[in-house]
Design a protein around this motif. Structure first.
Motif, short mmCIF file in Angstrom:
data_model
loop_
_atom_site.label_atom_id
_atom_site.label_comp_id
_atom_site.label_asym_id
_atom_site.label_seq_id
_atom_site.Cartn_x
_atom_site.Cartn_y
_atom_site.Cartn_z
N ALA A 134 0.83 -1.22 0.00
CA ALA A 134 0.00 0.00 0.00
C ALA A 134 0.86 1.26 0.00
CB ALA A 134 -0.93 0.00 1.21
N TRP A 135 1.94 1.28 0.80
CA TRP A 135 2.83 2.44 0.82
C TRP A 135 3.50 2.65 -0.53
CZ3 TRP A 135 1.81 5.94 3.98
CH2 TRP A 135 1.54 5.70 5.33
N LEU A 136 3.92 1.56 -1.17
CA LEU A 136 4.54 1.70 -2.49
C LEU A 136 3.54 2.23 -3.52
CD1 LEU A 136 6.83 -1.44 -2.74
CD2 LEU A 136 7.54 0.95 -2.73
N ARG A 137 2.32 1.77 -3.44
CA ARG A 137 1.29 2.27 -4.37
C ARG A 137 0.96 3.74 -4.10
NH1 ARG A 137 -2.20 -3.24 -4.76
NH2 ARG A 137 -0.71 -4.31 -6.09
N ALA A 138 0.96 4.12 -2.83
CA ALA A 138 0.74 5.53 -2.50
C ALA A 138 1.88 6.38 -3.05
CB ALA A 138 0.61 5.71 -0.99
N TYR A 139 3.10 5.88 -2.94
CA TYR A 139 4.25 6.60 -3.49
C TYR A 139 4.13 6.73 -5.01
CZ TYR A 139 8.92 7.34 -5.31
OH TYR A 139 9.98 7.82 -6.02
N GLU A 140 3.76 5.63 -5.68
CA GLU A 140 3.61 5.66 -7.13
C GLU A 140 2.54 6.66 -7.56
OE1 GLU A 140 2.75 1.61 -8.07
OE2 GLU A 140 4.79 0.95 -7.66
N ALA A 141 1.47 6.76 -6.78
CA ALA A 141 0.37 7.65 -7.14
C ALA A 141 0.68 9.12 -6.84
CB ALA A 141 -0.90 7.23 -6.38
N THR A 142 1.49 9.37 -5.82
CA THR A 142 1.69 10.75 -5.37
C THR A 142 3.11 11.27 -5.56
OG1 THR A 142 2.29 10.14 -3.11
CG2 THR A 142 -0.08 10.44 -3.59
N GLY A 143 4.08 10.36 -5.58
CA GLY A 143 5.48 10.78 -5.64
C GLY A 143 6.02 11.26 -4.30
N ILE A 144 5.24 11.12 -3.24
CA ILE A 144 5.67 11.56 -1.90
C ILE A 144 6.68 10.54 -1.35
CG2 ILE A 144 4.91 12.04 0.46
CD1 ILE A 144 2.22 12.98 -0.78
N VAL A 145 7.89 11.00 -1.15
CA VAL A 145 9.01 10.14 -0.80
C VAL A 145 8.81 9.42 0.53
CG1 VAL A 145 11.50 10.10 -0.34
CG2 VAL A 145 10.60 11.49 -2.20
N ARG A 146 8.16 10.04 1.48
CA ARG A 146 8.00 9.38 2.80
C ARG A 146 7.19 8.10 2.70
NH1 ARG A 146 3.08 12.18 5.85
NH2 ARG A 146 2.17 13.01 3.97
N PHE A 147 6.32 7.98 1.67
CA PHE A 147 5.58 6.74 1.46
C PHE A 147 6.54 5.61 1.05
CE2 PHE A 147 1.61 9.37 0.18
CZ PHE A 147 1.36 9.65 1.52
N LYS A 148 7.46 5.91 0.17
CA LYS A 148 8.47 4.92 -0.23
C LYS A 148 9.36 4.59 0.96
CE LYS A 148 12.08 4.05 -3.63
NZ LYS A 148 12.80 4.58 -4.79
N GLU A 149 9.72 5.58 1.75
CA GLU A 149 10.56 5.34 2.93
C GLU A 149 9.86 4.43 3.93
OE1 GLU A 149 11.33 9.36 4.14
OE2 GLU A 149 13.00 9.57 2.73
N ALA A 150 8.53 4.58 4.09
CA ALA A 150 7.78 3.70 4.99
C ALA A 150 7.83 2.26 4.48
CB ALA A 150 6.33 4.18 5.11
N ALA A 151 7.71 2.07 3.17
CA ALA A 151 7.79 0.72 2.59
C ALA A 151 9.17 0.12 2.82
CB ALA A 151 7.45 0.76 1.11
N LEU A 152 10.20 0.92 2.65
CA LEU A 152 11.57 0.42 2.85
C LEU A 152 11.84 0.10 4.31
CD1 LEU A 152 13.47 2.72 0.35
CD2 LEU A 152 12.88 0.30 0.07
N LEU A 153 11.27 0.88 5.22
CA LEU A 153 11.39 0.59 6.65
C LEU A 153 10.76 -0.77 6.96
CD1 LEU A 153 11.98 1.59 9.63
CD2 LEU A 153 9.59 2.31 9.62
N LEU A 154 9.60 -1.02 6.41
CA LEU A 154 8.95 -2.32 6.60
C LEU A 154 9.79 -3.44 6.01
CD1 LEU A 154 5.29 -1.21 5.97
CD2 LEU A 154 6.18 -2.15 8.10
N TRP A 155 10.37 -3.21 4.84
CA TRP A 155 11.21 -4.20 4.19
C TRP A 155 12.37 -4.59 5.09
CZ3 TRP A 155 12.12 -8.06 1.33
CH2 TRP A 155 13.36 -8.33 0.78
N GLU A 156 13.00 -3.61 5.74
CA GLU A 156 14.11 -3.91 6.65
C GLU A 156 13.66 -4.83 7.77
OE1 GLU A 156 17.36 -3.18 6.34
OE2 GLU A 156 16.79 -2.36 4.38
N ASP A 157 12.48 -4.59 8.31
CA ASP A 157 11.98 -5.42 9.41
C ASP A 157 11.54 -6.79 8.92
OD1 ASP A 157 11.44 -5.28 12.38
OD2 ASP A 157 9.52 -6.05 11.62
N ILE A 158 10.93 -6.86 7.78
CA ILE A 158 10.48 -8.15 7.23
C ILE A 158 11.66 -9.10 7.09
CG2 ILE A 158 9.59 -9.27 5.14
CD1 ILE A 158 7.72 -6.75 4.85
N GLN A 159 12.79 -8.57 6.64
CA GLN A 159 13.98 -9.41 6.46
C GLN A 159 14.50 -10.02 7.75
OE1 GLN A 159 16.89 -7.86 3.34
NE2 GLN A 159 15.77 -6.03 3.99
#
Length: 154
Positions: A23-48
């Motif tokens: 959802a965060w990645l899709r929000a980033y794609e739709a808006t270009g707001i970088v903090r949405f992509k950063e939230a997705a990457l934060l989750l990725w770090e924890d998922i790993q």
């Protein structure tokens, strides 16, 4: 959820985090707001942190919901691969798991996959784990068609 977790997105439910990250990645794609992509990457770090080294990260969750969660992860990794510049860790994980699934975990006589993408399936297989395997191959094929990855799957 943020209130319950003290303002943090990561939690012990990896499938929830994967859906949030998509959802965060899709929000980033739709808006270009970088903090949405950063939230997705934060989750990725924890998922790993919940992974093991078996099969390059994607673990053997068994069947049922656990088997399907791997498919959710595959969808998320494909979204990350689309956002990455150059060859990404997400791309590497997708390709290594697709190669393992296709070469080690596919029963060619029955056309089914094992829940563990590093060995042949037993007699019993479940739909959820078959869907995860199909999702993996479909996402890698889509990334390959889009020129994002070059697959070496046999």
């Amino acid at each position: 959820m943020l209130k319950r977790k003290g303002g943090a997105f990561p939690n012990e439910l990896y499938d929830d985090m994967e859906w949030m990250a998509i959802a965060w990645l899709r929000a980033y794609e739709a808006t270009g707001i970088v903090r949405f992509k950063e939230a997705a990457l934060l989750l990725w770090e924890d998922i790993q942190t919940g992974w093991n080294n078996h099969m390059g990260g994607a673990s053997h969750e068994g069947d049922g919901d656990g088997g399907l969660f791997k498919g959710i992860l595959v969808r998320y990794l494909a979204e990350l691969a689309l956002e990455a510049s150059g060859r990404s860790e997400a791309e590497e994980l997708l390709l290594s798991n697709a190669n393992s699934l296709w070469s080690l975990a596919r029963d060619m006589e029955r056309n089914v996959f094992h829940t563990d993408w590093s060995s042949l399936p037993s007699e019993r297989v479940t739909l959820s784990t078959q869907l995860s395997g199909i999702m993996l191959l479909e996402r890698v094929a889509a990334l390959e068609a889009g020129g994002v990855v070059v697959s070496q799957t046999a």
